[in-house]
Design a protein around this motif. Structure first.
Motif, PDB file in Angstrom:
ATOM      1  N   SER A 118       7.689  11.855   3.748  1.00  0.00           N
ATOM      2  CA  SER A 118       6.341  11.319   3.874  1.00  0.00           C
ATOM      3  C   SER A 118       5.711  11.271   2.487  1.00  0.00           C
ATOM      4  CB  SER A 118       5.501  12.201   4.801  1.00  0.00           C
ATOM      5  OG  SER A 118       4.156  11.741   4.873  1.00  0.00           O
ATOM      6  N   ILE A 119       5.102  10.137   2.133  1.00  0.00           N
ATOM      7  CA  ILE A 119       4.544   9.932   0.804  1.00  0.00           C
ATOM      8  C   ILE A 119       3.079   9.542   0.900  1.00  0.00           C
ATOM      9  CG2 ILE A 119       4.738   8.626  -1.357  1.00  0.00           C
ATOM     10  CD1 ILE A 119       7.653   8.008  -0.442  1.00  0.00           C
ATOM     11  N   TYR A 120       2.248  10.169   0.054  1.00  0.00           N
ATOM     12  CA  TYR A 120       0.828   9.819  -0.017  1.00  0.00           C
ATOM     13  C   TYR A 120       0.549   9.116  -1.332  1.00  0.00           C
ATOM     14  CZ  TYR A 120      -4.203  10.261  -0.702  1.00  0.00           C
ATOM     15  OH  TYR A 120      -5.523  10.001  -0.953  1.00  0.00           O
ATOM     16  N   PHE A 121      -0.205   8.012  -1.262  1.00  0.00           N
ATOM     17  CA  PHE A 121      -0.589   7.248  -2.456  1.00  0.00           C
ATOM     18  C   PHE A 121      -2.085   6.987  -2.389  1.00  0.00           C
ATOM     19  CE2 PHE A 121      -0.361   2.862  -4.649  1.00  0.00           C
ATOM     20  CZ  PHE A 121      -0.634   3.423  -5.896  1.00  0.00           C
ATOM     21  N   GLY A 122      -2.819   7.575  -3.327  1.00  0.00           N
ATOM     22  CA  GLY A 122      -4.265   7.401  -3.340  1.00  0.00           C
ATOM     23  C   GLY A 122      -4.885   8.098  -4.530  1.00  0.00           C
ATOM     24  N   GLY A 130      -9.483  11.041  -3.339  1.00  0.00           N
ATOM     25  CA  GLY A 130      -9.636  11.248  -1.902  1.00  0.00           C
ATOM     26  C   GLY A 130      -9.541   9.989  -1.068  1.00  0.00           C
ATOM     27  N   ILE A 131      -9.248   8.869  -1.679  1.00  0.00           N
ATOM     28  CA  ILE A 131      -9.148   7.593  -0.953  1.00  0.00           C
ATOM     29  C   ILE A 131      -7.696   7.140  -0.966  1.00  0.00           C
ATOM     30  CG2 ILE A 131      -9.862   5.179  -0.864  1.00  0.00           C
ATOM     31  CD1 ILE A 131     -12.407   5.977  -2.336  1.00  0.00           C
ATOM     32  N   GLY A 132      -7.100   6.988   0.224  1.00  0.00           N
ATOM     33  CA  GLY A 132      -5.731   6.516   0.322  1.00  0.00           C
ATOM     34  C   GLY A 132      -5.654   5.008   0.188  1.00  0.00           C
ATOM     35  N   PHE A 133      -4.644   4.544  -0.521  1.00  0.00           N
ATOM     36  CA  PHE A 133      -4.469   3.107  -0.709  1.00  0.00           C
ATOM     37  C   PHE A 133      -3.609   2.557   0.431  1.00  0.00           C
ATOM     38  CE2 PHE A 133      -4.646   4.259  -5.470  1.00  0.00           C
ATOM     39  CZ  PHE A 133      -6.039   4.285  -5.429  1.00  0.00           C
ATOM     40  N   SER A 134      -4.151   1.635   1.185  1.00  0.00           N
ATOM     41  CA  SER A 134      -3.447   1.090   2.350  1.00  0.00           C
ATOM     42  C   SER A 134      -2.737  -0.215   2.017  1.00  0.00           C
ATOM     43  CB  SER A 134      -4.430   0.855   3.502  1.00  0.00           C
ATOM     44  OG  SER A 134      -5.431  -0.080   3.115  1.00  0.00           O
ATOM     45  N   ALA A 135      -1.800  -0.580   2.894  1.00  0.00           N
ATOM     46  CA  ALA A 135      -1.067  -1.850   2.804  1.00  0.00           C
ATOM     47  C   ALA A 135      -0.289  -1.985   1.491  1.00  0.00           C
ATOM     48  CB  ALA A 135      -2.008  -3.035   2.996  1.00  0.00           C
ATOM     49  N   VAL A 136       0.270  -0.869   1.015  1.00  0.00           N
ATOM     50  CA  VAL A 136       1.096  -0.886  -0.200  1.00  0.00           C
ATOM     51  C   VAL A 136       2.551  -0.659   0.201  1.00  0.00           C
ATOM     52  CG1 VAL A 136       1.557   0.181  -2.436  1.00  0.00           C
ATOM     53  CG2 VAL A 136      -0.803   0.005  -1.594  1.00  0.00           C
ATOM     54  N   ASN A 137       3.424  -1.530  -0.218  1.00  0.00           N
ATOM     55  CA  ASN A 137       4.839  -1.403   0.126  1.00  0.00           C
ATOM     56  C   ASN A 137       5.521  -0.329  -0.712  1.00  0.00           C
ATOM     57  OD1 ASN A 137       5.009  -3.367   2.145  1.00  0.00           O
ATOM     58  ND2 ASN A 137       5.367  -5.005   0.676  1.00  0.00           N
ATOM     59  N   THR A 167      11.922  -0.535   3.597  1.00  0.00           N
ATOM     60  CA  THR A 167      10.627  -0.816   2.982  1.00  0.00           C
ATOM     61  C   THR A 167       9.550  -0.711   4.061  1.00  0.00           C
ATOM     62  OG1 THR A 167      11.577  -2.301   1.320  1.00  0.00           O
ATOM     63  CG2 THR A 167       9.217  -2.506   1.762  1.00  0.00           C
ATOM     64  N   GLN A 168       8.512   0.078   3.769  1.00  0.00           N
ATOM     65  CA  GLN A 168       7.417   0.250   4.719  1.00  0.00           C
ATOM     66  C   GLN A 168       6.084   0.276   3.978  1.00  0.00           C
ATOM     67  OE1 GLN A 168      10.021   3.067   7.802  1.00  0.00           O
ATOM     68  NE2 GLN A 168       7.892   3.589   7.355  1.00  0.00           N
ATOM     69  N   ARG A 169       5.011  -0.028   4.711  1.00  0.00           N
ATOM     70  CA  ARG A 169       3.676  -0.073   4.118  1.00  0.00           C
ATOM     71  C   ARG A 169       2.894   1.194   4.425  1.00  0.00           C
ATOM     72  NH1 ARG A 169       0.708  -5.975   4.375  1.00  0.00           N
ATOM     73  NH2 ARG A 169       2.150  -7.051   2.967  1.00  0.00           N
ATOM     74  N   THR A 170       2.015   1.543   3.477  1.00  0.00           N
ATOM     75  CA  THR A 170       1.125   2.679   3.717  1.00  0.00           C
ATOM     76  C   THR A 170       0.072   2.299   4.751  1.00  0.00           C
ATOM     77  OG1 THR A 170      -0.290   1.980   1.877  1.00  0.00           O
ATOM     78  CG2 THR A 170       1.414   3.607   1.390  1.00  0.00           C
ATOM     79  N   GLY A 171      -0.356   3.294   5.530  1.00  0.00           N
ATOM     80  CA  GLY A 171      -1.405   3.080   6.505  1.00  0.00           C
ATOM     81  C   GLY A 171      -2.783   3.215   5.885  1.00  0.00           C
ATOM     82  N   GLN A 172      -3.807   3.288   6.735  1.00  0.00           N
ATOM     83  CA  GLN A 172      -5.181   3.376   6.253  1.00  0.00           C
ATOM     84  C   GLN A 172      -5.416   4.631   5.421  1.00  0.00           C
ATOM     85  OE1 GLN A 172      -7.654   1.106   6.475  1.00  0.00           O
ATOM     86  NE2 GLN A 172      -6.131  -0.272   7.369  1.00  0.00           N
ATOM     87  N   GLY A 173      -4.673   5.680   5.710  1.00  0.00           N
ATOM     88  CA  GLY A 173      -4.833   6.929   4.964  1.00  0.00           C
ATOM     89  C   GLY A 173      -4.005   6.996   3.702  1.00  0.00           C
ATOM     90  N   GLY A 182       7.204   2.234  -5.448  1.00  0.00           N
ATOM     91  CA  GLY A 182       6.045   1.647  -4.789  1.00  0.00           C
ATOM     92  C   GLY A 182       5.500   0.458  -5.557  1.00  0.00           C
ATOM     93  N   GLU A 183       4.874  -0.473  -4.845  1.00  0.00           N
ATOM     94  CA  GLU A 183       4.231  -1.607  -5.489  1.00  0.00           C
ATOM     95  C   GLU A 183       2.866  -1.203  -6.036  1.00  0.00           C
ATOM     96  OE1 GLU A 183       4.036  -4.749  -2.643  1.00  0.00           O
ATOM     97  OE2 GLU A 183       6.185  -5.223  -2.780  1.00  0.00           O
ATOM     98  N   GLU A 184       2.313  -2.038  -6.896  1.00  0.00           N
ATOM     99  CA  GLU A 184       1.012  -1.739  -7.486  1.00  0.00           C
ATOM    100  C   GLU A 184      -0.117  -1.974  -6.486  1.00  0.00           C
ATOM    101  OE1 GLU A 184       1.714  -2.638 -12.226  1.00  0.00           O
ATOM    102  OE2 GLU A 184       0.916  -4.248 -10.957  1.00  0.00           O
ATOM    103  N   TYR A 185      -1.191  -1.223  -6.683  1.00  0.00           N
ATOM    104  CA  TYR A 185      -2.402  -1.410  -5.885  1.00  0.00           C
ATOM    105  C   TYR A 185      -3.543  -1.748  -6.842  1.00  0.00           C
ATOM    106  CZ  TYR A 185      -6.490  -0.381  -3.024  1.00  0.00           C
ATOM    107  OH  TYR A 185      -7.696  -0.458  -2.353  1.00  0.00           O
ATOM    108  N   ALA A 186      -4.332  -2.763  -6.502  1.00  0.00           N
ATOM    109  CA  ALA A 186      -5.426  -3.185  -7.367  1.00  0.00           C
ATOM    110  C   ALA A 186      -6.734  -3.224  -6.586  1.00  0.00           C
ATOM    111  CB  ALA A 186      -5.122  -4.558  -7.960  1.00  0.00           C
TER     112      ALA A 186
END
Length: 314
Positions: A43-47, A50-57, A114-120, A137-141
């Motif tokens: 399980s991986i967290y990306f944020g 305190g704000i998780g980045f969603s819809a990141v592959n 390959t899977q996307r991060t959720g809202q968290g 992981g892909e970039e988040y902007a």
């Protein structure tokens, strides 16, 4: 009056000490084996803040098999890459992850999943076979910045401080943040050789490729004339830049570590120890047992001599 020493009590105490030493020594040689047929999860967290980045592959690649005792062996698409998996510290693992990530982009390797991060900001992979995995992981902007996840290598399972194997890993993804502003930047590459005593095995030059968002856009040669370094100017500040050695010299391994705007390519020639005498097939696990047996014999002989001395002194 002759004072009698409590030899039985002393002997029992010494015996307990010897047995304790034997148990500790035996435990040092023993380690729980990995259940290689057991499923693992990651399980991986990306944020940030305190704000998780969603819809990141996030993509995972199985880099190596893992034996029952935790040894790694490169596998699949990664089997032919000239990299080292042994005796690495945290910075070594980080550099290795960056190196393999560039290979996956340049050679267009297919990920295992390959899977996307959720809202968290969390993504989970279940039912994974035991092994060493590369996570990219892909970039988040957002409106102001671009967040680039650092590639990482994860061992499934992982040895814990409690002294057992953890088959369900939870990790937080580190990242690089840069402001989202138009402009131009530079990137520098430097070559480092780690081959003391084998300088004559180095090639006269090496070829280095520059990748923009995973695509090779330039190739340069590094040699003594340019001091084994090169700088690219006038690059897009919003692009993702990477470098990789085109071909690793024979007999060497490679890592590519990025620190800010500088890439350091290190070629290492593995140490070759002098020839050894033929192995006799000796196993190490009996060593503590034999050591304990020897100590017990010494103790027994000492007690017999002491007892005989007491008998003669009566």
């Amino acid at each position: 009056m002759k004072i009698r020493m409590p030899w039985k009590r002393i002997g029992a105490t010494l015996l307990a000490v010897v047995m304790g030493i034997g148990c500790i020594s035996a435990a040092a040689f023993a380690r729980e084996s990995i259940e290689t047929d057991r499923a693992t999860s990651l399980s991986i967290y990306f944020g940030a803040d305190g704000i998780g980045f969603s819809a990141v592959n996030f993509s995972i690649y199985r880099v190596a098999n893992t034996s029952e005792n935790g040894a790694f062996t490169l596998t699949g698409d990664f089997a032919d890459y000239s990299v080292n998996l042994e005796d690495l510290d945290s910075s070594g693992w980080r550099a290795l992850a960056q190196t393999l990530a560039v290979y996956t982009a340049r050679d267009e390797l297919k990920p295992l999943r390959t899977q996307r991060t959720g809202q968290g900001g969390r993504v989970s992979f279940a039912g994974l076979a035991v092994g060493l995995y590369l996570v990219i992981g892909e970039e988040y902007a957002d409106a102001n910045a671009i967040y680039t996840p650092e590639p990482m290598l994860v061992s499934l399972p992982e040895w814990t401080e409690e002294g057992d194997w953890n088959y369900g890993i939870e990790a937080t993804c580190k990242f690089d943040r840069r402001d989202k502003t138009p402009g131009r930047v530079s990137r520098k590459v430097q070559k480092v050789w780690k081959d003391d005593g084998n300088e004559d095995t180095r090639p006269k030059e090496i070829s280095v490729q520059l990748l923009e968002n995973g695509t090779v856009v330039d190739t340069v040669l590094l040699n003594k004339k340019n001091n084994w370094e090169y700088t690219w100017e006038n690059l897009d500040s919003n692009a993702r830049w990477q470098v990789v050695e085109s071909e690793v010299p024979a007999g060497y391994t490679v890592t590519v570590a990025q620190e800010g705007t500088i890439f350091v390519i290190t070629n290492t020639r593995p140490y070759e120890p002098p020839p050894k005498l033929p192995q006799t097939g000796m196993l190490w696990w009996p060593v503590p047992v034999l050591a304990c047996g020897g100590l017990l014999l010494v103790l027994a002989g000492w007690m017999v001599r002491r007892k005989q001395g007491d008998s003669h002194g009566k």
